[in-house]
Design a protein around this motif. Structure first.
Motif, mmCIF file in Angstrom:
data_model
loop_
_atom_site.group_PDB
_atom_site.id
_atom_site.type_symbol
_atom_site.label_atom_id
_atom_site.label_comp_id
_atom_site.label_asym_id
_atom_site.label_seq_id
_atom_site.Cartn_x
_atom_site.Cartn_y
_atom_site.Cartn_z
ATOM 1 N N GLU A 198 19.044 1.919 -11.470
ATOM 2 C CA GLU A 198 19.393 3.324 -11.413
ATOM 3 C C GLU A 198 18.629 4.075 -12.496
ATOM 4 O OE1 GLU A 198 23.518 4.336 -10.937
ATOM 5 O OE2 GLU A 198 24.031 2.267 -10.485
ATOM 6 N N PRO A 199 17.400 4.463 -12.193
ATOM 7 C CA PRO A 199 16.621 5.210 -13.182
ATOM 8 C C PRO A 199 17.326 6.500 -13.570
ATOM 9 C CG PRO A 199 15.264 4.501 -11.307
ATOM 10 C CD PRO A 199 16.667 4.241 -10.936
ATOM 11 N N GLN A 200 17.213 6.868 -14.828
ATOM 12 C CA GLN A 200 17.892 8.069 -15.290
ATOM 13 C C GLN A 200 17.338 9.324 -14.624
ATOM 14 O OE1 GLN A 200 17.591 8.104 -19.544
ATOM 15 N NE2 GLN A 200 18.976 6.369 -19.824
ATOM 16 N N ASP A 201 16.062 9.311 -14.250
ATOM 17 C CA ASP A 201 15.460 10.514 -13.688
ATOM 18 C C ASP A 201 15.202 10.404 -12.192
ATOM 19 O OD1 ASP A 201 13.590 8.555 -13.874
ATOM 20 O OD2 ASP A 201 11.973 9.845 -14.638
ATOM 21 N N GLY A 202 15.885 9.500 -11.516
ATOM 22 C CA GLY A 202 15.636 9.354 -10.094
ATOM 23 C C GLY A 202 16.802 8.681 -9.383
ATOM 24 N N PRO A 203 16.663 8.462 -8.084
ATOM 25 C CA PRO A 203 17.734 7.887 -7.277
ATOM 26 C C PRO A 203 17.838 6.377 -7.468
ATOM 27 C CG PRO A 203 15.790 8.237 -5.942
ATOM 28 C CD PRO A 203 15.480 8.814 -7.294
ATOM 29 N N VAL A 204 18.887 5.797 -6.906
ATOM 30 C CA VAL A 204 19.074 4.351 -6.902
ATOM 31 C C VAL A 204 17.899 3.684 -6.208
ATOM 32 C CG1 VAL A 204 20.466 2.507 -5.891
ATOM 33 C CG2 VAL A 204 21.586 4.446 -7.002
ATOM 34 N N VAL A 205 17.442 2.577 -6.776
ATOM 35 C CA VAL A 205 16.373 1.792 -6.164
ATOM 36 C C VAL A 205 16.945 0.433 -5.769
ATOM 37 C CG1 VAL A 205 14.094 0.756 -6.452
ATOM 38 C CG2 VAL A 205 14.615 2.953 -7.543
ATOM 39 N N HIS A 206 17.015 0.177 -4.476
ATOM 40 C CA HIS A 206 17.491 -1.113 -3.985
ATOM 41 C C HIS A 206 16.402 -2.164 -4.156
ATOM 42 C CE1 HIS A 206 20.973 0.808 -1.964
ATOM 43 N NE2 HIS A 206 20.123 1.806 -1.776
ATOM 44 N N ASP A 207 16.812 -3.411 -4.262
ATOM 45 C CA ASP A 207 15.812 -4.475 -4.302
ATOM 46 C C ASP A 207 15.021 -4.518 -2.997
ATOM 47 O OD1 ASP A 207 16.336 -5.435 -6.872
ATOM 48 O OD2 ASP A 207 17.942 -6.739 -6.167
ATOM 49 N N VAL A 208 15.740 -4.476 -1.884
ATOM 50 C CA VAL A 208 15.100 -4.620 -0.576
ATOM 51 C C VAL A 208 15.754 -3.673 0.423
ATOM 52 C CG1 VAL A 208 14.375 -6.229 1.229
ATOM 53 C CG2 VAL A 208 14.813 -7.091 -1.085
ATOM 54 N N ALA A 209 14.936 -3.040 1.242
ATOM 55 C CA ALA A 209 15.428 -2.304 2.400
ATOM 56 C C ALA A 209 15.051 -3.095 3.643
ATOM 57 C CB ALA A 209 14.825 -0.906 2.456
ATOM 58 N N VAL A 210 16.026 -3.393 4.473
ATOM 59 C CA VAL A 210 15.798 -4.071 5.752
ATOM 60 C C VAL A 210 16.029 -3.044 6.855
ATOM 61 C CG1 VAL A 210 16.507 -5.922 7.307
ATOM 62 C CG2 VAL A 210 16.531 -6.297 4.819
ATOM 63 N N ILE A 211 15.016 -2.817 7.666
ATOM 64 C CA ILE A 211 15.099 -1.806 8.714
ATOM 65 C C ILE A 211 15.230 -2.508 10.048
ATOM 66 C CG2 ILE A 211 14.023 0.230 9.723
ATOM 67 C CD1 ILE A 211 12.353 0.464 7.178
ATOM 68 N N GLY A 212 16.417 -2.436 10.639
ATOM 69 C CA GLY A 212 16.695 -3.095 11.905
ATOM 70 C C GLY A 212 17.757 -4.155 11.739
ATOM 71 N N ALA A 213 18.803 -4.102 12.579
ATOM 72 C CA ALA A 213 19.928 -5.028 12.452
ATOM 73 C C ALA A 213 20.123 -5.857 13.708
ATOM 74 C CB ALA A 213 21.208 -4.270 12.103
ATOM 75 N N GLY A 214 19.016 -6.394 14.233
ATOM 76 C CA GLY A 214 19.105 -7.446 15.219
ATOM 77 C C GLY A 214 19.247 -8.774 14.487
ATOM 78 N N PRO A 215 19.174 -9.900 15.213
ATOM 79 C CA PRO A 215 19.323 -11.200 14.551
ATOM 80 C C PRO A 215 18.335 -11.429 13.414
ATOM 81 C CG PRO A 215 19.529 -11.461 16.911
ATOM 82 C CD PRO A 215 19.103 -10.037 16.678
ATOM 83 N N ALA A 216 17.087 -10.960 13.557
ATOM 84 C CA ALA A 216 16.096 -11.163 12.498
ATOM 85 C C ALA A 216 16.463 -10.370 11.248
ATOM 86 C CB ALA A 216 14.707 -10.759 12.990
ATOM 87 N N GLY A 217 16.762 -9.083 11.421
ATOM 88 C CA GLY A 217 17.100 -8.245 10.282
ATOM 89 C C GLY A 217 18.402 -8.645 9.624
ATOM 90 N N LEU A 218 19.414 -8.981 10.432
ATOM 91 C CA LEU A 218 20.701 -9.383 9.872
ATOM 92 C C LEU A 218 20.582 -10.690 9.098
ATOM 93 C CD1 LEU A 218 23.008 -8.506 12.894
ATOM 94 C CD2 LEU A 218 23.120 -7.470 10.613
ATOM 95 N N SER A 219 19.819 -11.625 9.638
ATOM 96 C CA SER A 219 19.634 -12.895 8.945
ATOM 97 C C SER A 219 18.898 -12.691 7.626
ATOM 98 C CB SER A 219 18.854 -13.863 9.834
ATOM 99 O OG SER A 219 18.623 -15.090 9.194
#
Length: 333
Positions: free
Chosen positions: A5-26
């Motif tokens: 959580e940088p003081q001058d910016g938004p939360v930064v996630h480690d990873v963004a997974v785009i798509g929640a089919g079996p591949a993305g969910l796994s």
């Protein structure tokens, strides 16, 4: 690993997974279990929404694909490291934190950051232009032979295919039935060698134009040709063409050679079908960007295979974020 959580910016996630089919969910499940903070984004528009039952997924044979997705999402959401949102992603681009994601859903805007991105958005299907094909798709007519041919075994089947791989795909379908008619709709090309291979397997080829399928509430009953002939068929398979809709991925496309300009990203490699070229664990040609599932060559795959690829890619993402681990053997020694 906690979300930064940088003081001058938004939360930064480690990873963004785009798509929640079996591949993305796994991928998401294995990443949160690696204590990675994961943003899982999904538009809830699965390609297999019309399919009533999925097959070949160990311990879940016959489950509804929608139920499988629901169970997987519930498991991911059970981890405090996971943030799951429904949104259509319209932009993914590099930024100072790694990656920026933008999207919107029913008036709610998504503006997120992540150190790494896993693309698991799948493909869009395009079928031969038959008026009632969609009405029978997922019940009488299917596209995945490995998934659904068992339940059609021994029946009089149709295979509708307008692509040049018609012979190989027809022979695959014929492994489950000795009564198969292949309809090229006057589009697919079959050469003499291909005709000989199909004839040897007892497969009939009909090159006349198909007008539509026939049937009722109980299912498909036949194939109606443009000349009025109706061939009785109880079901069949169709060969879609697939499209990777990735205009929102603003990284840059180009040849295989790297751009050696200091600070420049290498071109994002895509194959002749527009699929994202990856190594054996899902790394694209752009550092920090990964892809898994149907959006990678060779394209559509069984759900359990996609889930396995998602797990392998998750391990690669975690190792890359740790740094210095280039091979699984390094991670376990």
């Amino acid at each position: 690993m906690s979300t930064t959580e940088p003081q001058d910016g938004p939360v930064v996630h480690d990873v963004a997974v785009i798509g929640a089919g079996p591949a993305g969910l796994s991928a998401a499940l294995n990443l949160v279990r690696a204590k990675r903070t994961v943003l899982l984004v999904d538009a809830n528009r699965p390609r297999n929404a019309a399919t009533l039952r999925s097959h070949g997924f160990l311990t879940r044979d016959g489950i509804s694909p929608l139920e499988l997705r629901k169970l997987g999402r519930t498991e991911v959401e059970g981890y405090p490291e996971a943030t799951v949102v429904q949104s259509v992603v319209d932009l993914v681009t590099p930024d100072a934190a790694g990656w920026r994601l933008h999207g919107a859903w029913r008036g709610t805007e998504l503006d997120a950051r992540a150190r790494a991105v896993v693309v698991a958005t799948g493909l869009r299907e395009e079928f031969p232009a038959l008026p009632t094909l969609r009405a029978f798709y997922g019940t009488s007519v299917h596209s995945c032979v490995e998934c659904d041919a068992y339940d059609k075994a021994g029946e009089p089947l149709a295979f509708i295919c307008e692509t040049d791989d018609v012979v190989d795909r027809a022979l695959l379908v014929a492994a489950w039935t000795d009564d198969l008619v292949v309809y090229t709709n006057g589009v697919a090309r079959v050469d003499d060698a291909g005709r000989a291979r199909l004839a040897a397997a007892g497969v009939v080829v009909d090159e006349r134009r198909v007008e539509d399928l026939e049937g009722d509430r109980t299912g498909m009953t036949g194939v109606r040709l443009a000349d009025g002939h109706v061939e009785p068929r109880s079901g069949g398979f169709v060969r879609p063409t697939w499209h990777a809709d990735l205009d929102w991925l603003q990284v840059g496309d180009g040849p295989d050679e790297r751009d050696d300009t200091p600070g420049a990203f290498p071109p994002l490699r895509r194959d002749a079908d527009g699929l994202l070229v990856v190594d054996r664990v899902g790394r694209t040609s752009v550092p920090g960007l990964y892809a898994v599932g149907d959006v990678t060559p060779p394209g559509p795959e069984q759900l359990i295979v996609a889930a396995g690829h998602g797990a392998a890619t998750a391990a690669a993402v975690h190792r890359d974020l740790v740094g210095g681990l280039t091979d699984l053997r390094d991670a376990v020694q």
